[in-house]
Motif scaffolding. Structure first.
Motif, mmCIF file in Angstrom:
data_model
loop_
_atom_site.group_PDB
_atom_site.id
_atom_site.type_symbol
_atom_site.label_atom_id
_atom_site.label_comp_id
_atom_site.label_asym_id
_atom_site.label_seq_id
_atom_site.Cartn_x
_atom_site.Cartn_y
_atom_site.Cartn_z
ATOM 1 N N SER A 84 64.565 48.938 -44.276
ATOM 2 C CA SER A 84 64.002 47.921 -45.166
ATOM 3 C C SER A 84 62.665 47.413 -44.642
ATOM 4 O O SER A 84 61.896 46.797 -45.378
ATOM 5 C CB SER A 84 64.973 46.745 -45.306
ATOM 6 N N ARG A 127 74.136 58.587 -61.130
ATOM 7 C CA ARG A 127 72.944 58.329 -61.940
ATOM 8 C C ARG A 127 73.020 59.020 -63.301
ATOM 9 O O ARG A 127 72.470 58.511 -64.299
ATOM 10 C CB ARG A 127 71.687 58.814 -61.200
ATOM 11 N N ALA A 179 71.722 53.902 -50.115
ATOM 12 C CA ALA A 179 71.174 54.380 -51.382
ATOM 13 C C ALA A 179 69.909 53.604 -51.746
ATOM 14 O O ALA A 179 68.933 54.181 -52.234
ATOM 15 C CB ALA A 179 72.220 54.252 -52.488
ATOM 16 N N GLU A 180 69.901 52.303 -51.499
ATOM 17 C CA GLU A 180 68.712 51.488 -51.772
ATOM 18 C C GLU A 180 67.547 51.908 -50.895
ATOM 19 O O GLU A 180 66.383 51.781 -51.300
ATOM 20 C CB GLU A 180 69.040 50.010 -51.550
ATOM 21 N N TRP A 181 67.843 52.407 -49.706
ATOM 22 C CA TRP A 181 66.803 52.880 -48.793
ATOM 23 C C TRP A 181 66.431 54.337 -49.039
ATOM 24 O O TRP A 181 65.639 54.915 -48.294
ATOM 25 C CB TRP A 181 67.266 52.722 -47.350
ATOM 26 N N ASP A 182 67.018 54.953 -50.061
ATOM 27 C CA ASP A 182 66.774 56.362 -50.410
ATOM 28 C C ASP A 182 67.265 57.334 -49.344
ATOM 29 O O ASP A 182 66.805 58.485 -49.287
ATOM 30 C CB ASP A 182 65.289 56.615 -50.691
ATOM 31 N N GLN A 217 69.354 64.924 -49.067
ATOM 32 C CA GLN A 217 68.707 63.731 -48.516
ATOM 33 C C GLN A 217 67.273 63.633 -49.015
ATOM 34 O O GLN A 217 66.521 64.593 -49.015
ATOM 35 C CB GLN A 217 68.741 63.807 -47.001
ATOM 36 N N SER A 218 66.897 62.428 -49.445
ATOM 37 C CA SER A 218 65.560 62.254 -50.018
ATOM 38 C C SER A 218 64.666 61.358 -49.172
ATOM 39 O O SER A 218 63.503 61.197 -49.479
ATOM 40 C CB SER A 218 65.677 61.649 -51.427
ATOM 41 N N VAL A 219 65.178 60.763 -48.120
ATOM 42 C CA VAL A 219 64.387 59.854 -47.313
ATOM 43 C C VAL A 219 63.469 60.623 -46.382
ATOM 44 O O VAL A 219 63.811 61.702 -45.906
ATOM 45 C CB VAL A 219 65.307 58.911 -46.500
ATOM 46 N N ASN A 220 62.263 60.098 -46.143
ATOM 47 C CA ASN A 220 61.310 60.765 -45.264
ATOM 48 C C ASN A 220 61.423 60.295 -43.823
ATOM 49 O O ASN A 220 60.818 60.878 -42.931
ATOM 50 C CB ASN A 220 59.884 60.516 -45.778
ATOM 51 N N PRO A 232 71.405 59.691 -52.281
ATOM 52 C CA PRO A 232 71.114 59.683 -53.714
ATOM 53 C C PRO A 232 72.188 58.915 -54.467
ATOM 54 O O PRO A 232 73.290 58.687 -53.961
ATOM 55 C CB PRO A 232 71.167 61.178 -54.082
ATOM 56 N N ASP A 233 71.873 58.500 -55.662
ATOM 57 C CA ASP A 233 72.836 57.836 -56.546
ATOM 58 C C ASP A 233 73.660 58.918 -57.233
ATOM 59 O O ASP A 233 73.195 59.578 -58.159
ATOM 60 C CB ASP A 233 72.090 56.977 -57.570
#
Length: 276
Positions: A68, A106, A96-99, A4-7, A102-103
């Protein structure tokens, strides 16, 4: 594996349509969405929900914080409004758009990306209709009583008939309903046989050993197709309204080996299916 990359905590609840919380559902799309989140290490809660409350009239759907709004609101995560998202593919795309996710594709070259999209289309836009036909047309009463479990029995009869007619009409218009039973079963078997052959190849080239997951396109990490394929295998195996699909899965042991390794790594808290 991707993490997970979202904060911001997205506070995700998946509404699956069933009251069970520690096992898989008959819906391949529910299983797909859960696998996609677990591949990324994203935590979520489970709710029952209902088709009536679903934003697109189907499960799964989720409720989460509207990320968003983070860049413009300046508010803390606890103040972010909740939003509902429907359709497993669109849910994954939005997260994925909201991080949050992950993609997974990619790093794929154009050829592998096409293979990934083609496999998902084969499952969701072809096999899914065969699955619906077997469950709703050939094994109607089992399917009705499982899917419509919240509805009191007398009313369930009426709602079930409406669901049957809607599915029969949809399948006839789509084309599956115009095939014979033998033709549908043969096509279903051909799909699983082809996927099985690919998995045998991927397993033989895997560097993960005999107990680690291997992935359908043969890479070292999962792609979008893996979440989808896992969801369909598990669904076909556990659904008692699809006995023919169950038998076909049984005839290709690599399918359960593939799904079983993913279960052991990512779903240790879920009840594992029995292998006959």
């Amino acid at each position: 594996m991707a993490t997970q990359s979202v904060n911001v905590n997205p506070d995700i609840t998946i509404f699956r349509g069933f009251k069970e919380t520690r096992n898989y559902t008959w819906s391949p799309y529910v299983n797909k969405l859960e696998a996609r989140l677990r591949f990324a290490g994203v935590r979520y809660k489970i709710g029952v929900g209902s088709l009536k409350a679903a934003p697109r009239g189907k499960v799964p759907y989720i409720e989460c914080r509207d990320l968003s709004a983070t860049s413009s609101s300046g508010k803390g995560e606890d103040s972010l409004p909740k939003v509902q998202l429907g359709d497993s593919t669109l849910i994954i795309k939005t997260l994925a758009e909201w991080d949050v996710l992950p993609d997974l594709n990619r790093a794929l070259d154009p050829s592998k990306r096409l293979q990934d999209m083609a496999l998902i289309a084969l499952l969701e836009n072809k096999l899914s209709f065969y699955q619906t036909w077997e469950r709703w047309i050939q094994n109607y009463y089992t399917m009705r009583d499982h899917v419509l479990w919240p509805i009191p029995y007398p009313i369930r009869i009426v709602v079930g008939l409406l669901a049957y007619r809607a599915n029969a009409t949809m399948l006839n218009g789509q084309g599956t309903g115009r095939f014979t039973k033998e033709e549908i079963e043969q096509s279903t078997c051909e799909i699983w046989e082809t996927i099985s052959a690919q998995l045998v190849t991927s397993r033989s080239s895997s560097k993960g050993g005999d107990d680690k997951p291997f992935w359908v396109l043969g890479g070292e990490e999962p792609t979008e197709a893996d979440a989808c394929l896992f969801g369909f295998i598990v669904s076909a195996w556990i659904c008692t309204a699809g006995p023919k699909a169950h038998d076909i899965i049984k005839s290709f042991p690599v399918l359960l080996d593939y799904a079983g390794r993913i279960h052991d790594r990512y779903f240790p808290d879920y009840e594992k299916w029995a292998v006959e």
